[in-house]
Design an enzyme around this catalytic site. Structure first.
Site, short mmCIF file in Angstrom:
data_model
loop_
_atom_site.label_atom_id
_atom_site.label_comp_id
_atom_site.label_asym_id
_atom_site.label_seq_id
_atom_site.Cartn_x
_atom_site.Cartn_y
_atom_site.Cartn_z
N ARG A 91 45.66 -24.18 49.77
CA ARG A 91 45.04 -22.87 49.96
C ARG A 91 45.65 -21.87 48.98
O ARG A 91 46.46 -21.03 49.33
CB ARG A 91 45.18 -22.44 51.42
CG ARG A 91 44.24 -23.24 52.30
CD ARG A 91 44.13 -22.74 53.71
NE ARG A 91 42.91 -23.24 54.32
CZ ARG A 91 42.61 -23.08 55.59
NH1 ARG A 91 43.42 -22.43 56.40
NH2 ARG A 91 41.48 -23.57 56.08
N GLN A 115 39.93 -21.88 46.07
CA GLN A 115 39.11 -21.40 47.18
C GLN A 115 37.71 -22.01 47.17
O GLN A 115 37.15 -22.31 48.23
CB GLN A 115 39.01 -19.87 47.13
CG GLN A 115 40.28 -19.17 47.57
CD GLN A 115 40.14 -17.65 47.54
OE1 GLN A 115 39.27 -17.10 46.85
NE2 GLN A 115 41.00 -16.97 48.27
N ASP A 122 37.69 -25.39 48.97
CA ASP A 122 38.29 -25.44 50.30
C ASP A 122 37.28 -25.90 51.34
O ASP A 122 36.58 -25.10 51.97
CB ASP A 122 38.85 -24.06 50.66
CG ASP A 122 39.66 -24.07 51.94
OD1 ASP A 122 39.68 -25.09 52.65
OD2 ASP A 122 40.29 -23.03 52.25
#
Length: 393
Positions: free
Chosen positions: A127, A132, A135
């Site tokens: 993370r 991102q 993710d």
């Protein structure tokens, strides 16, 4: 380079690891893309849509996997004991990318290594800011939180919003969201949009403002331990027995007033924490509903059963498995984008493909390489080979 998109074979899995948009992008990178017939049916993507985007449609698993350099999957491959032995269909040196759930499937990792497959687990993406777009936990949890509230509403025998009519006033439902990660925040927002009075609880102090910004009331024992209850990666720490007891007492009083509860608390690599006990359930009003999004990790709710809706003390406990698959069109689209973002790291300016082994993201998600289990969490240090700076897949 050939990218294979097989049909998912695990029960209740309707997602697919590609979208029409990502197929076009892979083709633009010069890749050959083969999609197994019917792979997109559960996500409402017909074979023709994939074909029109430039993919070859293969008639079966064997021809899909044949000579594939990269295999993109949603769930971990089936074994011979489960039916089609998907791992046996992959060539040595193939790169397997998917939600491989290595914590619960440690016994699969040696099989990946023995087959000569380089396995990358999407749920281990770190993370960090530059990851991102990859993710998968966030993309899928966001939709799971939304769907959990809809599932609660479908089982609840009353309306969510307050309604004033000539015949009388219908009071609003009261909803408690337990665990305010990505799923919890979306559950709060969805319950508010449906008109419920929403409260939420979490052991991480940073989420208090997020809950309040969505119109919810934050519920927690805010002592010194609470102020230190978040890891550097943004996950909740496991709390002391003393804190758990104090929090449980507060939550027990809060639960008595609730019509809807959605639990979302997970600790990576560990059983889900127990948040709602049988005694707490017994204090709820008959007809109340609890949705346990952590049911597949052991459950946050005592008595929840994976894949079932059970009733205890007049309360319905919803334990749907694989909730993102219950909203497969959008979850497939987002997951496909996660995969493309990861693979984009692997193409150079001349559109040549190679895994960048010196990249921190690849290091974090790689489970196996060159016939060995290499991830430090799952392999003894003595067995993990030294990784050179950059080696092709």
């Amino acid at each position: 380079m050939k990218i294979a998109i097989p049909k998912e074979r695990r029960a209740s899995e309707r997602r697919v690891a590609a979208s029409v948009d990502t197929i076009k992008k892979y083709k633009a990178l010069g890749a050959e893309v083969v999609v197994e017939t019917g792979a997109g049916d559960g996500a409402s993507i017909p074979d023709k849509a994939f074909a029109d985007a430039g993919a070859e449609i293969a008639p079966d698993a064997a021809s899909t996997y044949a000579d594939a350099d990269v295999v993109l999957k949603v769930r971990h491959p089936m074994t011979a004991a489960e039916g089609t032995d998907e791992l046996a269909l992959m060539k040595r040196g193939a790169v397997l990318i998917g939600i491989l759930n290595p914590h619960s499937n440690r016994d699969h990792l040696p099989a990946y290594a023995e087959a000569g497959v380089t396995a990358l687990a999407m749920e281990l993406v770190p993370r960090i800011t530059r990851a991102q777009s990859m993710d998968v936990l966030s993309s899928q949890a966001n939709l799971a939180g939304y769907r959990a509230v809809l599932d609660a509403a479908s089982e609840f025998g009353r309306a969510f919003p307050m309604m004033m009519t000539a015949a009388g006033t219908v009071p609003p439902a009261r909803a408690l969201i337990m665990g305010v990660g990505v799923a919890g925040l979306q559950a709060i927002a969805t319950a508010k949009r449906l008109g419920a009075v929403v409260s939420a609880t979490d052991v991480r102090p940073a989420v208090k403002e997020q809950v309040q910004s969505l119109g919810g009331t934050f519920v927690a024992v805010e002592d010194d331990e609470f102020k230190q209850a978040e890891t550097s990666g943004g996950y909740a720490k496991e709390m002391s027995k003393e804190y758990q007891a104090k929090q449980a007492a507060l939550i027990a009083e809060t639960i008595k007033k609730q019509d809807i509860i959605v639990t979302t608390a997970l600790i990576p690599g560990r059983p889900a924490p127990r948040l709602v006990t049988d005694e707490m359930i017994a204090t709820m009003k008959p007809g109340s509903v609890i949705v346990d999004l952590a049911v597949e990790a052991g459950g946050n709710v005592e008595g929840s059963v994976a894949g079932e809706i059970v009733e205890k003390h007049g309360v319905r406990i919803v334990g749907h498995a694989n909730v993102p698959s219950r909203i497969a069109v959008d979850s497939s689209m987002l997951y496909a984008k996660n995969l493309f973002a990861l693979l984009s790291l692997c193409f150079d300016a001349e559109k040549n493909f190679a895994l960048p082994w010196d990249d921190e993201i690849v290091k974090a998600i790689a489970l196996t390489r060159d016939g060995a289990v290499i991830h430090p969490t799952f392999a003894p240090a003595a067995e993990a080979p030294v990784q050179p700076a950059s080696v092709g897949a």
